[in-house]
Motif scaffolding. Structure first.
Motif, PDB file in Angstrom:
ATOM      1  N   PRO A   1       0.824  -1.213   0.000  1.00 27.16           N
ATOM      2  CA  PRO A   1       0.000   0.000   0.000  1.00 27.16           C
ATOM      3  C   PRO A   1       0.854   1.257   0.000  1.00 27.16           C
ATOM      4  CG  PRO A   1       0.030  -1.003   2.178  1.00 27.16           C
ATOM      5  CD  PRO A   1       0.688  -1.988   1.242  1.00 27.16           C
ATOM      6  N   GLY A   2       0.342   2.282  -0.691  1.00 27.57           N
ATOM      7  CA  GLY A   2       0.984   3.592  -0.634  1.00 27.57           C
ATOM      8  C   GLY A   2       2.124   3.781  -1.599  1.00 27.57           C
ATOM      9  N   VAL A   3       2.402   2.800  -2.458  1.00 21.21           N
ATOM     10  CA  VAL A   3       3.504   2.954  -3.398  1.00 21.21           C
ATOM     11  C   VAL A   3       3.012   3.688  -4.625  1.00 21.21           C
ATOM     12  CG1 VAL A   3       5.154   1.762  -4.886  1.00 21.21           C
ATOM     13  CG2 VAL A   3       4.670   0.869  -2.610  1.00 21.21           C
ATOM     14  N   GLU A   4       3.645   4.774  -4.997  1.00 24.06           N
ATOM     15  CA  GLU A   4       3.241   5.552  -6.159  1.00 24.06           C
ATOM     16  C   GLU A   4       3.720   4.876  -7.431  1.00 24.06           C
ATOM     17  OE1 GLU A   4       1.263   8.084  -3.797  1.00 24.06           O
ATOM     18  OE2 GLU A   4       1.320   8.147  -5.984  1.00 24.06           O
ATOM     19  N   THR A   5       2.937   4.988  -8.488  1.00 26.06           N
ATOM     20  CA  THR A   5       3.285   4.317  -9.738  1.00 26.06           C
ATOM     21  C   THR A   5       4.551   4.867 -10.356  1.00 26.06           C
ATOM     22  OG1 THR A   5       1.850   5.835 -10.967  1.00 26.06           O
ATOM     23  CG2 THR A   5       0.882   3.745 -10.237  1.00 26.06           C
ATOM     24  N   GLY A   6       4.952   6.081  -9.982  1.00 28.31           N
ATOM     25  CA  GLY A   6       6.151   6.666 -10.569  1.00 28.31           C
ATOM     26  C   GLY A   6       7.428   6.244  -9.886  1.00 28.31           C
TER      27      GLY A   6
ATOM     28  N   ALA B   1       7.652   0.744 -10.821  1.00 30.19           N
ATOM     29  CA  ALA B   1       8.039   0.460 -12.200  1.00 30.19           C
ATOM     30  C   ALA B   1       8.512  -0.983 -12.339  1.00 30.19           C
ATOM     31  CB  ALA B   1       9.137   1.424 -12.644  1.00 30.19           C
ATOM     32  N   ASP B   2       9.277  -1.451 -11.351  1.00 27.23           N
ATOM     33  CA  ASP B   2       9.732  -2.845 -11.380  1.00 27.23           C
ATOM     34  C   ASP B   2       8.547  -3.793 -11.293  1.00 27.23           C
ATOM     35  OD1 ASP B   2      12.324  -1.985 -11.536  1.00 27.23           O
ATOM     36  OD2 ASP B   2      12.778  -2.309  -9.413  1.00 27.23           O
ATOM     37  N   ARG B   3       7.593  -3.443 -10.449  1.00 26.63           N
ATOM     38  CA  ARG B   3       6.407  -4.298 -10.288  1.00 26.63           C
ATOM     39  C   ARG B   3       5.607  -4.348 -11.585  1.00 26.63           C
ATOM     40  NH1 ARG B   3       4.659  -8.584  -9.261  1.00 26.63           N
ATOM     41  NH2 ARG B   3       2.746  -8.919  -8.100  1.00 26.63           N
ATOM     42  N   ARG B   4       5.493  -3.215 -12.233  1.00 25.93           N
ATOM     43  CA  ARG B   4       4.773  -3.149 -13.495  1.00 25.93           C
ATOM     44  C   ARG B   4       5.446  -4.049 -14.530  1.00 25.93           C
ATOM     45  NH1 ARG B   4       1.267   0.868 -15.150  1.00 25.93           N
ATOM     46  NH2 ARG B   4       0.903   1.044 -17.401  1.00 25.93           N
ATOM     47  N   ALA B   5       6.778  -4.009 -14.560  1.00 28.54           N
ATOM     48  CA  ALA B   5       7.518  -4.851 -15.505  1.00 28.54           C
ATOM     49  C   ALA B   5       7.281  -6.330 -15.219  1.00 28.54           C
ATOM     50  CB  ALA B   5       9.011  -4.533 -15.440  1.00 28.54           C
ATOM     51  N   GLU B   6       7.198  -6.696 -13.930  1.00 31.69           N
ATOM     52  CA  GLU B   6       6.926  -8.088 -13.568  1.00 31.69           C
ATOM     53  C   GLU B   6       5.542  -8.517 -14.051  1.00 31.69           C
ATOM     54  OE1 GLU B   6       7.371  -8.091  -9.366  1.00 31.69           O
ATOM     55  OE2 GLU B   6       9.561  -7.912  -9.411  1.00 31.69           O
ATOM     56  N   LEU B   7       4.572  -7.636 -13.905  1.00 34.81           N
ATOM     57  CA  LEU B   7       3.215  -7.955 -14.344  1.00 34.81           C
ATOM     58  C   LEU B   7       3.159  -8.118 -15.865  1.00 34.81           C
ATOM     59  CD1 LEU B   7       1.201  -5.479 -12.065  1.00 34.81           C
ATOM     60  CD2 LEU B   7       1.501  -7.951 -11.741  1.00 34.81           C
ATOM     61  N   LEU B   8       3.896  -7.282 -16.568  1.00 33.72           N
ATOM     62  CA  LEU B   8       3.930  -7.394 -18.023  1.00 33.72           C
ATOM     63  C   LEU B   8       4.635  -8.675 -18.458  1.00 33.72           C
ATOM     64  CD1 LEU B   8       4.725  -3.694 -18.975  1.00 33.72           C
ATOM     65  CD2 LEU B   8       2.548  -4.908 -19.246  1.00 33.72           C
ATOM     66  N   ALA B   9       5.663  -9.068 -17.709  1.00 31.03           N
ATOM     67  CA  ALA B   9       6.344 -10.330 -18.003  1.00 31.03           C
ATOM     68  C   ALA B   9       5.393 -11.506 -17.823  1.00 31.03           C
ATOM     69  CB  ALA B   9       7.571 -10.491 -17.097  1.00 31.03           C
ATOM     70  N   ALA B  10       4.578 -11.436 -16.772  1.00 30.08           N
ATOM     71  CA  ALA B  10       3.581 -12.485 -16.539  1.00 30.08           C
ATOM     72  C   ALA B  10       2.580 -12.517 -17.685  1.00 30.08           C
ATOM     73  CB  ALA B  10       2.863 -12.245 -15.213  1.00 30.08           C
TER      74      ALA B  10
ATOM     75  N   GLY C   1       0.294 -13.959  -9.417  1.00 28.40           N
ATOM     76  CA  GLY C   1      -0.004 -14.077  -7.995  1.00 28.40           C
ATOM     77  C   GLY C   1      -0.569 -12.813  -7.394  1.00 28.40           C
ATOM     78  N   VAL C   2      -1.396 -12.107  -8.171  1.00 26.73           N
ATOM     79  CA  VAL C   2      -2.004 -10.874  -7.685  1.00 26.73           C
ATOM     80  C   VAL C   2      -3.509 -10.925  -7.941  1.00 26.73           C
ATOM     81  CG1 VAL C   2       0.078  -9.522  -8.144  1.00 26.73           C
ATOM     82  CG2 VAL C   2      -1.710  -9.656  -9.901  1.00 26.73           C
ATOM     83  N   ALA C   3      -4.220  -9.933  -7.437  1.00 26.12           N
ATOM     84  CA  ALA C   3      -5.653  -9.826  -7.689  1.00 26.12           C
ATOM     85  C   ALA C   3      -5.891  -9.162  -9.045  1.00 26.12           C
ATOM     86  CB  ALA C   3      -6.320  -9.002  -6.593  1.00 26.12           C
ATOM     87  N   VAL C   4      -7.025  -9.457  -9.646  1.00 25.52           N
ATOM     88  CA  VAL C   4      -7.392  -8.820 -10.919  1.00 25.52           C
ATOM     89  C   VAL C   4      -7.393  -7.300 -10.757  1.00 25.52           C
ATOM     90  CG1 VAL C   4      -9.276  -8.463 -12.553  1.00 25.52           C
ATOM     91  CG2 VAL C   4      -8.691 -10.780 -11.807  1.00 25.52           C
ATOM     92  N   GLY C   5      -7.834  -6.827  -9.595  1.00 23.49           N
ATOM     93  CA  GLY C   5      -7.864  -5.388  -9.348  1.00 23.49           C
ATOM     94  C   GLY C   5      -6.498  -4.732  -9.451  1.00 23.49           C
ATOM     95  N   THR C   6      -5.444  -5.489  -9.110  1.00 22.82           N
ATOM     96  CA  THR C   6      -4.089  -4.954  -9.234  1.00 22.82           C
ATOM     97  C   THR C   6      -3.759  -4.672 -10.696  1.00 22.82           C
ATOM     98  OG1 THR C   6      -3.354  -6.161  -7.273  1.00 22.82           O
ATOM     99  CG2 THR C   6      -1.645  -5.419  -8.787  1.00 22.82           C
ATOM    100  N   LEU C   7      -4.131  -5.585 -11.561  1.00 21.25           N
ATOM    101  CA  LEU C   7      -3.888  -5.388 -12.992  1.00 21.25           C
ATOM    102  C   LEU C   7      -4.697  -4.212 -13.517  1.00 21.25           C
ATOM    103  CD1 LEU C   7      -3.962  -9.105 -14.205  1.00 21.25           C
ATOM    104  CD2 LEU C   7      -1.962  -7.700 -13.663  1.00 21.25           C
ATOM    105  N   GLN C   8      -5.940  -4.115 -13.098  1.00 16.85           N
ATOM    106  CA  GLN C   8      -6.787  -3.011 -13.543  1.00 16.85           C
ATOM    107  C   GLN C   8      -6.250  -1.678 -13.047  1.00 16.85           C
ATOM    108  OE1 GLN C   8     -10.420  -4.618 -11.901  1.00 16.85           O
ATOM    109  NE2 GLN C   8     -11.128  -5.313 -13.920  1.00 16.85           N
ATOM    110  N   HIS C   9      -5.674  -1.681 -11.844  1.00 17.25           N
ATOM    111  CA  HIS C   9      -5.077  -0.463 -11.298  1.00 17.25           C
ATOM    112  C   HIS C   9      -3.889  -0.019 -12.152  1.00 17.25           C
ATOM    113  CE1 HIS C   9      -3.205   2.383  -8.551  1.00 17.25           C
ATOM    114  NE2 HIS C   9      -2.101   1.657  -8.597  1.00 17.25           N
ATOM    115  N   HIS C  10      -3.051  -0.971 -12.555  1.00 15.15           N
ATOM    116  CA  HIS C  10      -1.844  -0.641 -13.313  1.00 15.15           C
ATOM    117  C   HIS C  10      -2.136  -0.305 -14.770  1.00 15.15           C
ATOM    118  CE1 HIS C  10       1.624  -1.348 -10.655  1.00 15.15           C
ATOM    119  NE2 HIS C  10       0.864  -2.245 -10.048  1.00 15.15           N
TER     120      HIS C  10
END
Length: 217
Positions: free
Chosen positions: A16-21, A26-35, A58-67
């Motif tokens: 919680p509280g991590v800004e997308t910038g 950014a690393d997390r976003r790259a991991e999701l794209l790799a998945a 290994g995340v919720a659908v809402g996490t993907l929708q958020h990103h």
């Protein structure tokens, strides 16, 4: 590095509280794209859903929708990230040792071997190319990557012409386009038409074709 994005992603929910910038986001976003890329390689573009990628990462659908907001945007960005990785490999191959002919053979050997090995990244590329027929955003991404590969061929051929190694039957950019089309054609035969072509056979066809087109002695 054509299948770099097919490596294992680290699955964890966003803190919680991590800004997308931030770098962490950014690393997390790259991991999701790799998945997402791995799922597309297995299920195809049309068969990849938010739920599939969420389970892979290994995340919720809402996490993907958020990103990413939409499935289309997620898959488009996955393609862009994957293409960036393939382009990095191309830069490495172009910058290798040897003259222009040796470096061109190195690129063709690399790609031919990957086709013959039935590397999942080739299946993914062909699937995205098919999806791009109906998706303008994907079409732009695929076109940019295709042009980078053709430019790499064209520049290497031009170097060989200047060095007296090549005497192409048509201008360098046209030879580059023919070689690029040949790569996709061989990939299509192997993945869509169940050809039993080996990596050695694919490589030989590519190099023999380049030899004829460039009139290498």
């Amino acid at each position: 590095m054509w299948n770099t994005l097919l490596d294992t992603a680290v699955g964890r929910d966003d803190p919680p509280g991590v800004e997308t910038g931030t770098e962490q986001a950014a690393d997390r976003r790259a991991e999701l794209l790799a998945a997402a890329a791995r799922v597309v390689a297995r299920r195809g573009y049309a068969g990849t859903r938010f739920q599939d990628v969420a389970e892979e990462a290994g995340v919720a659908v809402g996490t993907l929708q958020h990103h990413f907001g939409t499935r289309s945007r997620m898959l488009s960005e996955a393609l862009e990230q994957w293409l960036d990785e393939t382009d990095q490999q191309l830069v490495m191959l172009r910058g290798g040792t040897g003259d222009a002919w040796e470096r061109l053979q190195g690129i063709l050997t690399y790609v031919g071997t990957r086709i013959g090995e039935r590397n999942p990244s080739w299946n993914m590329w062909l699937d995205f190319a098919g999806a791009a027929l109906k998706d303008r955003e994907l079409r732009r991404s695929a076109s940019r990557s295709q042009q980078r590969w053709e430019d790499a061929f064209s520049d290497t051929i031009a170097e060989g012409v200047d060095a007296g190694l090549f005497d192409p039957v048509v201008p360098a950019d046209e030879v580059a386009g023919i070689l690029s089309a040949l790569l996709d054609g061989l990939g299509l035969q192997v993945f869509a038409m169940e050809s039993d072509m080996s990596g050695a056979e694919a490589t030989a066809r590519l190099i023999d074709s380049a030899r004829v087109l460039l009139r290498v002695g």
